[in-house]
Scaffold this active site. Sequence first.
Site, PDB file in Angstrom:
ATOM      1  N   HIS A   1      44.528  38.637  41.459  1.00  0.00           N
ATOM      2  CA  HIS A   1      43.362  39.612  41.772  1.00  0.00           C
ATOM      3  C   HIS A   1      41.950  38.860  41.831  1.00  0.00           C
ATOM      4  O   HIS A   1      41.423  38.308  40.905  1.00  0.00           O
ATOM      5  CB  HIS A   1      43.393  40.934  40.470  1.00  0.00           C
TER       6      HIS A   1
ATOM      7  N   HIS B   1      45.867  49.308  35.537  1.00  0.00           N
ATOM      8  CA  HIS B   1      44.611  50.401  35.857  1.00  0.00           C
ATOM      9  C   HIS B   1      45.529  51.831  35.772  1.00  0.00           C
ATOM     10  O   HIS B   1      44.938  52.659  35.532  1.00  0.00           O
ATOM     11  CB  HIS B   1      44.016  50.454  37.113  1.00  0.00           C
TER      12      HIS B   1
ATOM     13  N   ASP C   1      37.976  40.056  43.487  1.00  0.00           N
ATOM     14  CA  ASP C   1      37.226  41.163  43.921  1.00  0.00           C
ATOM     15  C   ASP C   1      36.051  40.736  44.818  1.00  0.00           C
ATOM     16  O   ASP C   1      34.991  41.319  45.285  1.00  0.00           O
ATOM     17  CB  ASP C   1      36.744  42.136  42.996  1.00  0.00           C
TER      18      ASP C   1
ATOM     19  N   ASP D   1      40.589  38.330  38.154  1.00  0.00           N
ATOM     20  CA  ASP D   1      39.522  39.474  38.316  1.00  0.00           C
ATOM     21  C   ASP D   1      38.156  39.051  38.550  1.00  0.00           C
ATOM     22  O   ASP D   1      37.157  39.741  38.238  1.00  0.00           O
ATOM     23  CB  ASP D   1      39.570  40.166  36.828  1.00  0.00           C
TER      24      ASP D   1
ATOM     25  N   GLU E   1      43.262  48.163  45.671  1.00  0.00           N
ATOM     26  CA  GLU E   1      43.209  48.710  44.257  1.00  0.00           C
ATOM     27  C   GLU E   1      43.056  49.910  44.212  1.00  0.00           C
ATOM     28  O   GLU E   1      41.980  50.687  44.354  1.00  0.00           O
ATOM     29  CB  GLU E   1      42.352  47.844  43.813  1.00  0.00           C
TER      30      GLU E   1
ATOM     31  N   HIS F   1      46.238  42.506  36.925  1.00  0.00           N
ATOM     32  CA  HIS F   1      45.173  41.955  36.289  1.00  0.00           C
ATOM     33  C   HIS F   1      45.032  42.771  34.891  1.00  0.00           C
ATOM     34  O   HIS F   1      44.187  43.614  34.810  1.00  0.00           O
ATOM     35  CB  HIS F   1      43.849  41.686  37.151  1.00  0.00           C
TER      36      HIS F   1
ATOM     37  N   HIS G   1      43.174  53.698  40.427  1.00  0.00           N
ATOM     38  CA  HIS G   1      42.058  52.778  39.592  1.00  0.00           C
ATOM     39  C   HIS G   1      41.524  53.536  38.443  1.00  0.00           C
ATOM     40  O   HIS G   1      42.321  53.900  37.858  1.00  0.00           O
ATOM     41  CB  HIS G   1      40.940  52.388  40.801  1.00  0.00           C
TER      42      HIS G   1
HETATM   43 ZN   LIG Z   1      40.470  46.282  38.737  1.00  0.00          ZN
END
Ligand SMILES: [Zn+2]
Length: 447
Positions: free
Chosen positions: A58, A234, A60, A324, A160, A255, A187
């Site tokens: 994961h 999540h 971002d 993450d 996600e 994650h 999420h």
């Molecule tokens: Zn997340």
Amino acid sequence: MTSRVVCGVFCCLFVTWYRMEFLIHLVMLSSLCGLITGYTDGDRVHDLMSKYPLIDGHNDLALKLRILHNNRLSKIDLHNVSKVSTDINRLQAGHVQAQMFAAYVLCAAQEKDAVRLTLEQIDVIRRMCTEYGELQLVTSAQELKTAEMKHKLACLISIEGGHSIDSSLPALRMFYQLGVRSMSLTHTCNTPWAESSSTLLYDFYQRDNNSLTGFGKAVVEEMNRLGMIVDLSHTSWATARAALKLSKAPVIFSHSSSYDICNHSRNVPDWLLRELKNNGGIIMVNLYSRFIACRDHANISAVADHFDHIRKVIGAESIGIGGDFDGAANFPVGLEDVSKYPALIQELLRRNWSEMELAGVLRLNFLRVFEEVERVRDELTGTLPSEAESPPEEVQNPCRLVLRRPDLGGVQSDKVVWSKAHNEPLGPTSLRLWAIILLLPSLLALY
Ligand SMILES: [Zn+2]
Ligand SMILES: *[C@@H]1O[C@H](CO)[C@@H](O)[C@H](O)[C@H]1NC(C)=O
Ligand SMILES: *[C@@H]1O[C@H](CO)[C@@H](O)[C@H](O)[C@H]1NC(C)=O
Ligand SMILES: *[C@@H]1O[C@H](CO)[C@@H](O)[C@H](O)[C@H]1NC(C)=O
Ligand SMILES: *[C@@H]1O[C@H](CO)[C@@H](O)[C@H](O)[C@H]1NC(C)=O
């Protein structure tokens, strides 16, 4: 370098002198030699990670590219990007060979333009991974492995949050066509069909007994059929349990960390880890300080505690890494960006993790899951695409047009109008009908 050679020569002379009488000393001295000649713990990590470079679950960066640069890739050099924790130089320094990049859009986009925003995030990941020669977009386990042989950094695309598909299996299928190979079911918001671990937006789509609805189950089944990895990070525990019970293929927590070490709702409790093990899936440990130490400051030792604990409960073969980075604010001292993964591996080696266990954690466990997901897809080749839909009253909102004939209360004549509209080219009458259909949701909203 010179000092290493001198040390080495000295050491070997020393060994020769001793050799005849004290075989046991020879053994001790040769390991001492190793130390003196400079084969450090760092070298051992380097060798291990060169052989088994990391597949991370994961990241971002794509979200940061939107926030900082409005996705204008032409304005940056992806080798060296400031104000983020991920770029090509640092991925390479960290021995990252494959990165699952999240196409994430805020929960606030649910019932608005989540699908468009998700498409734009997929676009920026695809651009990133095709415009730079060091990167390569991959959509299968085989492509991932081939990329490694060509020394390319493989990009996988994940979504996600199930809000990205706007309760539409056709949208899910089209995302698959664009290269998406994993999706987390939620999420921080509930969707109309799955419950989130977050209590922040609890009222939204909250029911008495909200884990996976019938449509939610259809989403999991369709992901199995497509060969898309089900991601349970999540989701609420109830959602995770329902998905684990249902999924024909192994799943991942892309994650999340151990709830028994840090009791954050994003982490996974031991009982759920055991269900994950039965499913054959993996948990990719999240490095965010809040999930590691339940506060903003943590160190590598605290991260290793999560690995030790999860290994004790379900074994090293059920573990991966999902850093993450760029999705969270505070990371442990010594693990501040994607170049720092070797420090974690060094700590695990120090704690007597075997090289084979770490090879699994670094990449083999994920590859096993991915290949199994593909095998299940192949098994389901004969199954037709699902036509399941969420009950309209659960997903209807002003932004969602339903191109379906309006229910005019069973008035007989509307049948005639409808069938005429279907058989004629678009004339004034049918255009009016379409205008009514298109406006209906906004009229409903106004009144
Ligand atoms: Zn997340
Ligand atoms: C990245 O760019 C910054 C300036 O923007 C520079 O100071 C730094 O040395 C660069 N790092 C690498 C690894 O190229
Ligand atoms: C609650 O969920 C369980 C397990 O999925 C199901 O068996 C039960 O019927 C549900 N109850 C209600 C009231 O929906
Ligand atoms: C989490 O742990 C802390 C300290 O160990 C405790 O104070 C808190 O009540 C726990 N929270 C939950 C939800 O169990
Ligand atoms: C890591 O943090 C923990 C908790 O704050 C502390 O007890 C421990 O001494 C630290 N370890 C190192 C190696 O700094």
